[in-house]
Scaffold this motif. Structure first.
Motif, short mmCIF file in Angstrom:
data_model
loop_
_atom_site.label_atom_id
_atom_site.label_comp_id
_atom_site.label_asym_id
_atom_site.label_seq_id
_atom_site.Cartn_x
_atom_site.Cartn_y
_atom_site.Cartn_z
N TYR A 66 -5.32 -4.05 -18.19
CA TYR A 66 -5.06 -3.80 -16.77
C TYR A 66 -6.37 -3.65 -16.01
O TYR A 66 -6.49 -4.14 -14.88
CB TYR A 66 -4.22 -2.53 -16.61
N TYR A 69 -7.76 -7.03 -15.51
CA TYR A 69 -6.91 -7.74 -14.55
C TYR A 69 -7.27 -7.34 -13.12
O TYR A 69 -7.43 -8.20 -12.24
CB TYR A 69 -5.44 -7.41 -14.84
N GLU A 97 -1.02 -10.80 -17.64
CA GLU A 97 0.13 -10.03 -17.15
C GLU A 97 1.15 -9.81 -18.27
O GLU A 97 1.67 -8.69 -18.44
CB GLU A 97 0.79 -10.77 -15.98
#
Length: 289
Positions: A66, A69, A97
């Motif tokens: 995450y 990302y 994802e």
């Protein structure tokens, strides 16, 4: 099949899987102590061992993925991070994802099979793990949030075995918080100029190099004191206290290395802290035995 394996290899590089060594010793430390106090045995069972590893690994995978990302826009501008798989196209956002969602699901489902408290805590824990990536965009206290992300490991370990959050696990957690925040400050010195240029928040970019070194040292002194309080609250023996003193010496060596040569920050960050976690666990285990 080869393409799938290559994607997994790239994701492994992206999340630096080998650095799970930072969190695993502390979750196992808590599980050993909780088992000793609950069952009068350091062995908490093979089932909890597997579930504990699954929780620790999936939580870290979620947090790292995450972070990569959310930070793609920053990482592509930083020469130190521009070759990460999430930036150079080796791992697409769609695959990332899916990886994030899969690890969140594994973490929650695994927590469900541990006990009800672990299950309900899994949701706010994921929120805290994701929060670090957002927090560092507006506050230099993000170093402490990162520390909390790893500091939750011993609390999770205690909950897994005993179904409660004892005082000693909170003290162990807080020690890990300041330990991680302290070495993250040293690691962040590498990006001080980039952070200042981009207007990003970190203690080095806001307060400068000398202040960062001082604050990091204070954090590590606090971490060592909290670990000593943990050993006292958990009623551990001499070997645990000795192991904590050894951990303090390792942290002192870490600061000496960085002060002498900034180019050795990676050595101080990865090597010494990896040894610290393992030695900490070993001495607590021997003490509990």
């Amino acid at each position: 099949m080869k393409k799938f394996i290559k994607i997994l290899q790239d994701i492994g590089e992206l999340i630096v899987f080998k650095h799970s060594v930072f969190a695993l010793p502390f979750i196992f430390t808590a599980m050993v102590v909780a088992s000793k106090q609950t069952n009068d045995s350091v062995w908490f069972g093979f089932g909890l061992l597997v579930l504990g590893i699954l929780c620790a690994v999936s939580a870290r995978n979620f947090a790292m993925a995450y972070n990569r990302y959310k930070d793609e826009d920053i990482d592509k501008l930083n020469p130190r991070t521009a070759n990460r798989p999430s930036v150079d196209g080796r791992v697409g956002r769609r695959n990332l994802e899916l990886f994030i969602i899969a690890n969140a699901a594994v973490f929650i489902i695994t927590a469900y099979f541990i006990n009800s408290l672990a299950f309900w805590l899994s949701f706010p824990i994921l929120g805290i793990l994701a929060g670090y990536s957002l927090f560092k965009r507006f506050s230099e206290l993000a170093h402490l949030v990162l520390g909390l992300c790893l500091g939750l490991a011993p609390i999770a370990g205690a909950v897994a075995v005993s179904g409660e959050i004892p005082l000693w696990s909170v003290l162990l957690c807080l020690g890990v918080v300041f330990w991680v925040a302290g070495f993250d400050l040293l690691y962040s010195l590498q990006d001080i100029e980039f952070d200042q240029k981009m207007g990003l928040f970190s203690i080095p970019s806001v307060y400068g190099e000398k202040a960062t070194m001082f604050i990091s040292a204070i954090f590590h002194v606090v971490a060592t004191l909290l670990w000593l309080l943990f050993a006292w609250a958990a009623q551990l023996g001499f070997l645990a206290f000795f192991g904590i003193v050894v951990s303090g010496v390792i942290l002192f060596m870490e600061h000496r290395i960085v002060r002498r040569d900034f180019s050795k920050i990676d050595r101080a960050f990865f090597t010494l802290n990896g040894y610290l976690g393992i030695l900490f666990f070993v001495f607590v285990l021997l003490s509990a035995l």
